[in-house]
Motif scaffolding. Structure first.
Motif, PDB file in Angstrom:
ATOM      1  N   ARG A  23       4.952  11.598  -7.759  1.00 16.09           N
ATOM      2  CA  ARG A  23       3.522  11.369  -7.520  1.00 16.09           C
ATOM      3  C   ARG A  23       3.354  10.558  -6.249  1.00 16.09           C
ATOM      4  NH1 ARG A  23      -0.511   7.748 -11.355  1.00 16.09           N
ATOM      5  NH2 ARG A  23      -2.493   8.345 -10.395  1.00 16.09           N
ATOM      6  N   TYR A  24       2.411  10.986  -5.431  1.00 13.23           N
ATOM      7  CA  TYR A  24       2.127  10.279  -4.178  1.00 13.23           C
ATOM      8  C   TYR A  24       0.624  10.236  -4.005  1.00 13.23           C
ATOM      9  CZ  TYR A  24       3.668   8.504   0.379  1.00 13.23           C
ATOM     10  OH  TYR A  24       3.965   7.702   1.457  1.00 13.23           O
ATOM     11  N   ASP A  25       0.003   9.233  -4.560  1.00 19.79           N
ATOM     12  CA  ASP A  25      -1.452   9.146  -4.649  1.00 19.79           C
ATOM     13  C   ASP A  25      -1.944   8.008  -3.759  1.00 19.79           C
ATOM     14  OD1 ASP A  25      -4.103   9.046  -5.303  1.00 19.79           O
ATOM     15  OD2 ASP A  25      -3.810   8.705  -7.445  1.00 19.79           O
ATOM     16  N   ALA A  26      -2.217   8.332  -2.498  1.00 22.93           N
ATOM     17  CA  ALA A  26      -2.672   7.303  -1.570  1.00 22.93           C
ATOM     18  C   ALA A  26      -4.008   6.719  -1.993  1.00 22.93           C
ATOM     19  CB  ALA A  26      -2.758   7.882  -0.163  1.00 22.93           C
ATOM     20  N   GLU A  27      -4.907   7.569  -2.437  1.00 24.32           N
ATOM     21  CA  GLU A  27      -6.232   7.092  -2.829  1.00 24.32           C
ATOM     22  C   GLU A  27      -6.149   6.213  -4.072  1.00 24.32           C
ATOM     23  OE1 GLU A  27     -10.601   8.927  -4.092  1.00 24.32           O
ATOM     24  OE2 GLU A  27      -9.141  10.163  -3.021  1.00 24.32           O
TER      25      GLU A  27
ATOM     26  N   GLY B 148       0.840  -1.192   0.000  1.00 25.27           N
ATOM     27  CA  GLY B 148       0.000   0.000   0.000  1.00 25.27           C
ATOM     28  C   GLY B 148       0.869   1.233   0.000  1.00 25.27           C
ATOM     29  N   VAL B 149       0.274   2.354  -0.342  1.00 23.81           N
ATOM     30  CA  VAL B 149       0.999   3.622  -0.256  1.00 23.81           C
ATOM     31  C   VAL B 149       1.215   3.919   1.224  1.00 23.81           C
ATOM     32  CG1 VAL B 149       0.899   6.103  -0.709  1.00 23.81           C
ATOM     33  CG2 VAL B 149       0.064   4.474  -2.429  1.00 23.81           C
ATOM     34  N   PRO B 150       2.471   3.992   1.672  1.00 24.06           N
ATOM     35  CA  PRO B 150       2.701   4.139   3.114  1.00 24.06           C
ATOM     36  C   PRO B 150       2.229   5.484   3.642  1.00 24.06           C
ATOM     37  CG  PRO B 150       4.769   4.298   1.899  1.00 24.06           C
ATOM     38  CD  PRO B 150       3.733   3.890   0.911  1.00 24.06           C
TER      39      PRO B 150
ATOM     40  N   ILE C  69       9.844   4.624 -11.968  1.00 21.40           N
ATOM     41  CA  ILE C  69       9.368   3.433 -11.265  1.00 21.40           C
ATOM     42  C   ILE C  69       8.009   3.767 -10.671  1.00 21.40           C
ATOM     43  CG2 ILE C  69       9.825   1.700  -9.503  1.00 21.40           C
ATOM     44  CD1 ILE C  69      12.767   2.429  -9.639  1.00 21.40           C
ATOM     45  N   ASP C  70       7.022   2.966 -11.015  1.00 19.67           N
ATOM     46  CA  ASP C  70       5.690   3.090 -10.418  1.00 19.67           C
ATOM     47  C   ASP C  70       5.552   2.018  -9.342  1.00 19.67           C
ATOM     48  OD1 ASP C  70       4.824   5.167 -12.078  1.00 19.67           O
ATOM     49  OD2 ASP C  70       4.159   3.775 -13.629  1.00 19.67           O
ATOM     50  N   PHE C  71       5.402   2.447  -8.100  1.00 18.93           N
ATOM     51  CA  PHE C  71       5.123   1.524  -7.003  1.00 18.93           C
ATOM     52  C   PHE C  71       3.607   1.452  -6.859  1.00 18.93           C
ATOM     53  CE2 PHE C  71       9.384   3.127  -6.200  1.00 18.93           C
ATOM     54  CZ  PHE C  71      10.085   1.971  -5.919  1.00 18.93           C
ATOM     55  N   LEU C  72       3.060   0.273  -7.111  1.00 17.14           N
ATOM     56  CA  LEU C  72       1.613   0.105  -7.216  1.00 17.14           C
ATOM     57  C   LEU C  72       1.095  -0.739  -6.058  1.00 17.14           C
ATOM     58  CD1 LEU C  72       1.531  -0.724 -11.036  1.00 17.14           C
ATOM     59  CD2 LEU C  72       1.227   1.507  -9.942  1.00 17.14           C
TER      60      LEU C  72
END
Length: 602
Positions: free
Chosen positions: A233-237, A68-70, A259-262
């Motif tokens: 980009r930091y998109d938690a939602e 998940g987005v931390p 790098i996209d962390f998904l």
């Protein structure tokens, strides 16, 4: 390198992070006699392979699965997760990084050199030579101010800074610039041997100097960083964190553009790999906690607890099926490694029969560690290597098997001596009409944990020790059982790092009385220890000579074996799926990604 904190929150994190079976992240002492010759580290834990940068093309995007987005990128805050640490390796400096055997080595991108004053010279001063090209993403040079602010935030000297970790930083007396802006002198108030584990990751002074800034979650683009990549980009939602090449990076040019962390749940990662929506996917939990096929509806008379948990055979088959699928995915390679995490059987030394040292020693001798490792690791395609050390992993520098410190006598004789007699026809022992029956706390839904628990249960039954397995969810494992002391035996995994004298001490520290006189175990879920073990840890933490420090750790480990605190079993397995043509990614073991080398060959 992040120091292990043996708190309920950390244990819950390790449980949720996919232990590959046993909870704990995670992993996480010795005696002078007998003293086997220290073993050379076994083959590296990592399964990544050498990277020839000339064979990696420039450009391209990587898609990397995370849980998940931390909530924060500051690994020293309580809300940090394993994904916080992963992203921090791409964005923030670490003055030292571990090699394949857990030895801290300087990272030349940030550190030109570092040297401590000779042993015996007081005070201890470590002089760092920072890479003069190293700057934050706003152009500000990395300097003594950043190290000093981090020391202030993490040392506990200012109560307004509420840090999740103080280990090591509380030994620092001062941080000051040296002969020039690239030299930093760190003076310690007491000898501190594991100073190489400090300042990794390092955050800019703007994020740590003021308590108000340190308390804020570190999220979102536009904050200073100093890695090969910068946050865009930091998109938690939306479940996405994107990093792109940093225009100010001074080291080797990153191979990938982006790098996209998904955020992809473990149970969806095999599908995502199969559908070409991921390039790197940790698969330990995807395999270990694969959902069994839907069972027939329970009868109206079935109990709620029985219908809630799938049968062990179904859990095992689901895991085996998931592994077979992972191995057969076209264009994907499954990398395997022993993680930097130690799985152990912890004994609650403050409850029931286990308050008796004779019973603890008998139980420890009755555990067949090879049988357990075979059951846990062989189905995953990993070497079945049992552990014989509480503090060091089998492939870590200085490892040796100290299990002989627990004695090699027949456990049956110890149990007889403690008054626990076995019926003539076999079965569980008893004493005064009470059966020698213990509970074993097991992470629910984990195939590796079930295999481990079954091997332990069968092996202990051979000695007349009856074990009843108690599966517990990640939500209840710590708070309702471990922290409350509501268990006899428990499967845990704890991370292990380059500073065992400081990192591992909380797990074995003797509980101290609280204001009401009740022993407070802190991070010691075994709830027992000795003054001698504590002193050995403290002496090791202050011993500057590496060989002498290792001797003290070996002695402490032997004392832990003799006390009967826990039984090290094996290193936690690590499985990672990587798309064909991508190099520099895999199962890292003790290491972590060198993100500037990760890229495509075709």
């Amino acid at each position: 390198m992040r120091v292990r904190q043996l708190t309920a929150a950390a244990a819950a994190l390790l449980l949720a992070a996919g232990l590959g079976g046993c909870s704990g992240h995670p992993g996480p002492a010795r005696t002078p006699a007998p003293a086997p010759v220290p073993a050379e580290p076994t083959a590296t834990t990592g399964d990544v392979g050498p990277v020839d940068r000339t064979a990696v093309r420039d450009g391209g995007t990587l898609r990397w699965a995370v849980d998940g987005v931390p909530a924060t990128l500051n690994v020293y805050q309580g809300a940090a997760t394993a994904d916080s640490a992963l992203l921090a390796h791409a964005l923030y400096p670490s003055l030292f990084r571990p090699d394949e055997h857990g030895r801290p080595v300087p990272d030349p991108d940030y550190l030109a050199g570092a040297e401590s004053t000779p042993p015996g010279q007081w005070p201890q001063v470590v002089t760092y030579r920072l890479n003069p090209r190293a700057v934050w993403s706003d152009g500000t040079p990395i300097s003594a101010a950043d190290l000093d602010a981090q020391r202030t935030a993490l040392s506990g000297s200012d109560p307004a800074h509420r840090s999740a970790r103080a280990a090591g930083y509380d030994a620092i007396d001062s941080v000051a610039q040296g002969a020039d802006p690239h030299e930093v002198r760190v003076t310690f108030r007491r000898p501190y041997a594991e100073w190489r584990s400090l300042f990794g990751p390092l955050y800019p002074a703007a994020e740590t100097a003021a308590p108000a800034a340190f308390e804020q979650p570190l999220t979102g683009a536009g904050r200073p960083s100093a890695g090969p990549y910068a946050l865009s980009r930091y998109d938690a939602e939306g479940g996405t964190v994107t990093v792109e090449r940093s225009p100010l990076w001074w080291g080797d040019r990153p191979k990938a553009d982006r790098i996209d962390f998904l955020a992809v749940p473990p149970d969806q990662r095999l599908d995502a790999l199969d559908q070409d929506r991921l390039d790197v996917a940790p698969l330990t939990a995807a395999v270990d906690r694969a959902a069994p096929a839907a069972a027939p509806a329970a009868s109206p008379t079935a109990s709620a607890s029985a219908s809630a948990a799938p049968p062990p055979a179904a859990v095992a088959e689901a895991a085996a099926s998931a592994l077979r699928r992972a191995e057969s995915l076209p264009g994907v390679t499954v990398h395997r490694a022993a993680a930097a995490s130690l799985t152990q059987l912890t004994l609650n030394t403050a409850r029931g029969p286990l308050t008796d040292p004779l019973v603890r020693r008998a139980l420890i001798r009755a555990v067949d560690r090879q049988r357990v490792a075979d059951a846990a690791l062989t189905p995953l395609g990993l070497p079945a290597a049992p552990l014989g050390n509480h503090l060091l992993a089998g492939d870590q520098d200085g490892y040796r098997d100290n299990s002989e410190a627990a004695g090699s006598g027949d456990p049956a004789r110890l149990l007889d001596g403690a008054g626990w007699m076995r019926p003539a026809g076999g079965g569980a022992r008893s004493k005064g009409g009470t059966r020698l029956a213990l509970t074993l706390l097991v992470p629910a839904g984990s195939a590796t944990a079930e295999r481990t628990a079954d091997a332990l249960t069968a092996g202990l039954a051979d000695s007349g020790i009856e074990v009843r397995q108690v599966p517990a969810t990640a939500e209840s494992f710590v708070g309702e059982h471990l922290a409350a002391g509501d268990y006899d035996l428990a499967l845990l995994s704890w991370p292990v790092g380059p500073g065992p004298a400081v990192e591992q001490r909380p797990a074995y520290a003797k509980p101290r009385p609280d204001p009401d006189g009740v022993p407070e175990p802190g991070g010691n879920f075994g709830r027992g220890g000795t003054e001698e073990i504590d002193r050995l840890f403290d002496r090791a933490a202050a011993e500057p000579d590496p060989a002498a420090r290792l001797d003290l750790l070996q002695e402490a480990d032997g004392r832990i074996w003799q006390f009967g605190h826990s039984v090290p079993l094996y290193q936690r397995p690590e499985l990672v799926g990587v798309r064909t043509g991508l190099v520099g990614a895999g199962a890292y073991g003790f290491g972590w990604p060198r993100f500037q080398d990760v890229g495509w060959t075709g």
